[in-house]
Design a protein around this motif. Structure first.
Motif, PDB file in Angstrom:
ATOM      1  N   LEU A 126       4.936 -57.928  49.293  1.00  6.31           N
ATOM      2  CA  LEU A 126       5.081 -58.999  48.309  1.00  6.31           C
ATOM      3  C   LEU A 126       6.402 -59.734  48.510  1.00  6.31           C
ATOM      4  O   LEU A 126       6.461 -60.971  48.447  1.00  6.31           O
ATOM      5  N   GLN A 127       7.453 -58.985  48.756  1.00  4.81           N
ATOM      6  CA  GLN A 127       8.755 -59.611  48.979  1.00  4.81           C
ATOM      7  C   GLN A 127       8.757 -60.433  50.268  1.00  4.81           C
ATOM      8  O   GLN A 127       9.397 -61.486  50.334  1.00  4.81           O
ATOM      9  N   ARG A 128       8.035 -59.955  51.271  1.00  2.00           N
ATOM     10  CA  ARG A 128       7.916 -60.720  52.516  1.00  2.00           C
ATOM     11  C   ARG A 128       7.230 -62.057  52.268  1.00  2.00           C
ATOM     12  O   ARG A 128       7.525 -63.062  52.920  1.00  2.00           O
ATOM     13  N   MET A 129       6.323 -62.086  51.297  1.00  2.00           N
ATOM     14  CA  MET A 129       5.627 -63.324  50.943  1.00  2.00           C
ATOM     15  C   MET A 129       6.480 -64.231  50.052  1.00  2.00           C
ATOM     16  O   MET A 129       6.024 -65.292  49.626  1.00  2.00           O
ATOM     17  N   GLY A 130       7.696 -63.800  49.755  1.00  2.00           N
ATOM     18  CA  GLY A 130       8.571 -64.611  48.912  1.00  2.00           C
ATOM     19  C   GLY A 130       8.299 -64.448  47.432  1.00  2.00           C
ATOM     20  O   GLY A 130       8.622 -65.339  46.637  1.00  2.00           O
ATOM     21  N   ILE A 131       7.721 -63.316  47.047  1.00  4.59           N
ATOM     22  CA  ILE A 131       7.407 -63.056  45.639  1.00  4.59           C
ATOM     23  C   ILE A 131       8.461 -62.113  45.079  1.00  4.59           C
ATOM     24  O   ILE A 131       8.620 -60.985  45.555  1.00  4.59           O
ATOM     25  N   ARG A 132       9.192 -62.569  44.085  1.00  5.35           N
ATOM     26  CA  ARG A 132      10.201 -61.733  43.440  1.00  5.35           C
ATOM     27  C   ARG A 132       9.486 -60.702  42.560  1.00  5.35           C
ATOM     28  O   ARG A 132       8.674 -61.048  41.709  1.00  5.35           O
ATOM     29  N   THR A 133       9.823 -59.424  42.755  1.00  9.78           N
ATOM     30  CA  THR A 133       9.026 -58.344  42.181  1.00  9.78           C
ATOM     31  C   THR A 133       9.870 -57.393  41.346  1.00  9.78           C
ATOM     32  O   THR A 133      11.006 -57.066  41.695  1.00  9.78           O
ATOM     33  N   CYS A 134       9.296 -56.941  40.232  1.00  7.26           N
ATOM     34  CA  CYS A 134       9.876 -55.856  39.457  1.00  7.26           C
ATOM     35  C   CYS A 134       8.740 -54.969  38.973  1.00  7.26           C
ATOM     36  O   CYS A 134       7.563 -55.266  39.210  1.00  7.26           O
ATOM     37  N   ALA A 135       9.078 -53.868  38.303  1.00  5.74           N
ATOM     38  CA  ALA A 135       8.052 -52.951  37.809  1.00  5.74           C
ATOM     39  C   ALA A 135       8.376 -52.532  36.381  1.00  5.74           C
ATOM     40  O   ALA A 135       9.550 -52.451  35.990  1.00  5.74           O
ATOM     41  N   VAL A 136       7.327 -52.287  35.611  1.00  4.89           N
ATOM     42  CA  VAL A 136       7.478 -51.659  34.303  1.00  4.89           C
ATOM     43  C   VAL A 136       6.675 -50.364  34.319  1.00  4.89           C
ATOM     44  O   VAL A 136       5.647 -50.261  34.988  1.00  4.89           O
ATOM     45  N   TYR A 137       7.179 -49.371  33.625  1.00  6.19           N
ATOM     46  CA  TYR A 137       6.521 -48.069  33.534  1.00  6.19           C
ATOM     47  C   TYR A 137       6.255 -47.785  32.067  1.00  6.19           C
ATOM     48  O   TYR A 137       7.184 -47.708  31.265  1.00  6.19           O
ATOM     49  N   LEU A 138       4.981 -47.671  31.708  1.00  3.34           N
ATOM     50  CA  LEU A 138       4.606 -47.442  30.323  1.00  3.34           C
ATOM     51  C   LEU A 138       4.390 -45.957  30.066  1.00  3.34           C
ATOM     52  O   LEU A 138       3.710 -45.268  30.829  1.00  3.34           O
ATOM     53  N   LEU A 139       4.976 -45.478  28.988  1.00  2.00           N
ATOM     54  CA  LEU A 139       4.750 -44.124  28.505  1.00  2.00           C
ATOM     55  C   LEU A 139       4.374 -44.255  27.034  1.00  2.00           C
ATOM     56  O   LEU A 139       5.087 -44.907  26.273  1.00  2.00           O
ATOM     57  N   GLU A 140       3.255 -43.666  26.640  1.00  2.75           N
ATOM     58  CA  GLU A 140       2.814 -43.880  25.265  1.00  2.75           C
ATOM     59  C   GLU A 140       3.593 -43.002  24.297  1.00  2.75           C
ATOM     60  O   GLU A 140       4.080 -41.922  24.633  1.00  2.75           O
ATOM     61  N   SER A 141       3.695 -43.472  23.054  1.00  5.44           N
ATOM     62  CA  SER A 141       4.516 -42.808  22.045  1.00  5.44           C
ATOM     63  C   SER A 141       4.044 -41.394  21.737  1.00  5.44           C
ATOM     64  O   SER A 141       4.827 -40.583  21.224  1.00  5.44           O
ATOM     65  N   GLN A 142       2.804 -41.060  22.055  1.00  6.99           N
ATOM     66  CA  GLN A 142       2.299 -39.711  21.824  1.00  6.99           C
ATOM     67  C   GLN A 142       3.158 -38.667  22.543  1.00  6.99           C
ATOM     68  O   GLN A 142       3.257 -37.525  22.104  1.00  6.99           O
ATOM     69  N   PRO A 167      13.800 -53.652  40.745  1.00  9.49           N
ATOM     70  CA  PRO A 167      14.233 -53.766  39.350  1.00  9.49           C
ATOM     71  C   PRO A 167      13.181 -53.169  38.421  1.00  9.49           C
ATOM     72  O   PRO A 167      11.986 -53.381  38.617  1.00  9.49           O
ATOM     73  N   TRP A 168      13.610 -52.464  37.391  1.00 10.17           N
ATOM     74  CA  TRP A 168      12.703 -51.559  36.675  1.00 10.17           C
ATOM     75  C   TRP A 168      12.966 -51.576  35.177  1.00 10.17           C
ATOM     76  O   TRP A 168      14.113 -51.611  34.745  1.00 10.17           O
ATOM     77  N   ILE A 169      11.891 -51.511  34.396  1.00 11.39           N
ATOM     78  CA  ILE A 169      11.995 -51.374  32.942  1.00 11.39           C
ATOM     79  C   ILE A 169      10.998 -50.319  32.487  1.00 11.39           C
ATOM     80  O   ILE A 169       9.821 -50.356  32.869  1.00 11.39           O
ATOM     81  N   ASN A 170      11.474 -49.365  31.671  1.00 11.93           N
ATOM     82  CA  ASN A 170      10.597 -48.367  31.065  1.00 11.93           C
ATOM     83  C   ASN A 170      10.259 -48.790  29.644  1.00 11.93           C
ATOM     84  O   ASN A 170      11.136 -49.252  28.904  1.00 11.93           O
ATOM     85  N   ILE A 171       8.999 -48.622  29.280  1.00 14.65           N
ATOM     86  CA  ILE A 171       8.512 -49.075  27.980  1.00 14.65           C
ATOM     87  C   ILE A 171       7.825 -47.922  27.258  1.00 14.65           C
ATOM     88  O   ILE A 171       6.981 -47.239  27.839  1.00 14.65           O
ATOM     89  N   MET A 172       8.191 -47.705  26.000  1.00 14.09           N
ATOM     90  CA  MET A 172       7.487 -46.762  25.149  1.00 14.09           C
ATOM     91  C   MET A 172       6.417 -47.538  24.396  1.00 14.09           C
ATOM     92  O   MET A 172       6.715 -48.312  23.485  1.00 14.09           O
ATOM     93  N   SER A 173       5.164 -47.379  24.818  1.00 17.35           N
ATOM     94  CA  SER A 173       4.073 -48.189  24.275  1.00 17.35           C
ATOM     95  C   SER A 173       3.483 -47.558  23.012  1.00 17.35           C
ATOM     96  O   SER A 173       3.784 -46.412  22.664  1.00 17.35           O
ATOM     97  N   PRO A 248      11.038 -50.062  23.080  1.00 18.54           N
ATOM     98  CA  PRO A 248       9.860 -49.822  22.240  1.00 18.54           C
ATOM     99  C   PRO A 248       8.934 -51.030  22.263  1.00 18.54           C
ATOM    100  O   PRO A 248       9.394 -52.173  22.211  1.00 18.54           O
ATOM    101  N   LEU A 249       7.639 -50.774  22.352  1.00 23.26           N
ATOM    102  CA  LEU A 249       6.659 -51.857  22.377  1.00 23.26           C
ATOM    103  C   LEU A 249       5.610 -51.629  21.303  1.00 23.26           C
ATOM    104  O   LEU A 249       4.879 -50.638  21.330  1.00 23.26           O
ATOM    105  N   ASP A 250       5.540 -52.560  20.365  1.00 29.25           N
ATOM    106  CA  ASP A 250       4.529 -52.571  19.314  1.00 29.25           C
ATOM    107  C   ASP A 250       3.765 -53.882  19.460  1.00 29.25           C
ATOM    108  O   ASP A 250       4.272 -54.949  19.107  1.00 29.25           O
ATOM    109  N   LEU A 251       2.552 -53.810  20.004  1.00 28.39           N
ATOM    110  CA  LEU A 251       1.807 -55.032  20.291  1.00 28.39           C
ATOM    111  C   LEU A 251       1.280 -55.715  19.031  1.00 28.39           C
ATOM    112  O   LEU A 251       0.727 -56.809  19.113  1.00 28.39           O
ATOM    113  N   THR A 252       1.448 -55.094  17.871  1.00 27.71           N
ATOM    114  CA  THR A 252       1.105 -55.777  16.626  1.00 27.71           C
ATOM    115  C   THR A 252       2.249 -56.675  16.166  1.00 27.71           C
ATOM    116  O   THR A 252       2.110 -57.413  15.190  1.00 27.71           O
TER     117      THR A 252
END
Length: 291
Positions: A126-142, A167-173, A248-252
């Motif tokens: 993806l980076q070779r194609m010129g696409i700036r990339t990052c990742a998120v990792y979701l872990l549920e609140s349970q 570049p990375w972001i962790n999310i508590m879903s 923390p992520l609350d989609l409501t």
């Protein structure tokens, strides 16, 4: 400039739901967003969105399992190997999306993130194609209901961060399922459909002392003393390498989603290379927003 967000995490963490809400939010904000399905095992009934690019047009897990006589895990590995051997297919699919935001919905097998080289190789392409990339990792609140399960999730997130090196972001879903009500134990029964939790901040910014302070009856039944040295080693690792913290992520809550999106934008430096709009580039809607 094109941008890509890899949405990763274990099964059931809400990756597809988040991807859909994320894309919808960007479109409402008048930004161009497309979802890429990277799960060859996904079924049509499970989709909450219509993917712009779908790995199943190249290879599906069902076909691999049937034709190659493989199980689900081996079949998934084969699917990703096949994708990497046919990156020209993905590059051609991505070629029609310029200056766009690509949300890549990944499978729920965490071993793909923690020690296989498939996703790191994909990121490099993806980076070779010129696409700036990052990742998120979701872990549920349970996961906050059990200290041991929670710290296994922390270690998985840490392993994935080291493996992918982006570049990375962790999310508590699913934080809408957590109330601020104090509880007398870490594994309380749900009240009114919500899981009460105390000291939520100690989970969002993981406090390793939660692990070594386990001394309730359940821990004794588990023979906690036997694993005391192991727990201490895990605590030391987390203290020495404090890589993991969760948003923390609350989609409501629109505000909660906006906060997560703004962090993703900042992590990827979204828009920093964009040219400012000249007056003739602005449409009537832009002028209306300025009034």
């Amino acid at each position: 400039m094109r941008y890509a967000v890899l949405v990763t995490g274990p099964a059931g963490a809400g990756k597809s739901t988040f991807s859909t809400a994320f894309a919808t939010h960007l479109r409402v904000s008048r930004r161009t967003a497309h979802i890429v399905n990277l799960d060859p095992a996904a079924t049509g009934d499970a989709f909450e969105y219509l993917p712009a690019i779908d790995i199943r047009e190249l290879v599906t897990l069902d076909d691999v399992m049937g034709e190659m006589n493989m199980g689900p895990n081996g079949g998934l590995v084969y699917c990703f190997e096949y994708l990497l051997q046919n990156m020209d297919w993905l590059e051609e699919e991505l070629g029609g999306y310029d200056d766009d935001y690509l949300i890549i919905d990944c499978p729920g097998q965490i071993e793909l993130y923690t020690h296989h080289t498939f996703l790191p190789n994909l990121v490099r392409n993806l980076q070779r194609m010129g696409i700036r990339t990052c990742a998120v990792y979701l872990l549920e609140s349970q996961f906050m209901e059990d200290r041991y399960k929670f710290f296994s999730g922390v270690l998985s997130a840490m392993s994935a961060m080291v493996n992918l090196e982006v570049p990375w972001i962790n999310i508590m879903s699913k934080m809408d399922l957590v109330s601020s009500t104090s509880s007398s134990s870490d594994a309380s029964e749900p009240r009114n459909g919500k899981r009460p939790k105390r000291d939520i901040a100690r989970y969002l910014d993981p406090d390793p002392m939660l692990l070594v302070s386990a001394r309730d009856g359940r821990d004794q039944q588990r023979g906690n003393d036997k694993f005391h040295d192991l727990n201490r080693a895990i605590v030391q690792l987390i203290e020495d390498h404090p890589l993991v913290s969760f948003l923390p992520l609350d989609l409501t809550s629109t505000e909660s989603l906006e906060t997560v999106v703004s962090h993703i934008d900042f992590t990827m430096q979204y828009g920093e290379d964009e040219e400012p709009k000249e007056p003739h580039d602005l449409d009537e809607g832009d002028f209306a927003d300025m009034e």
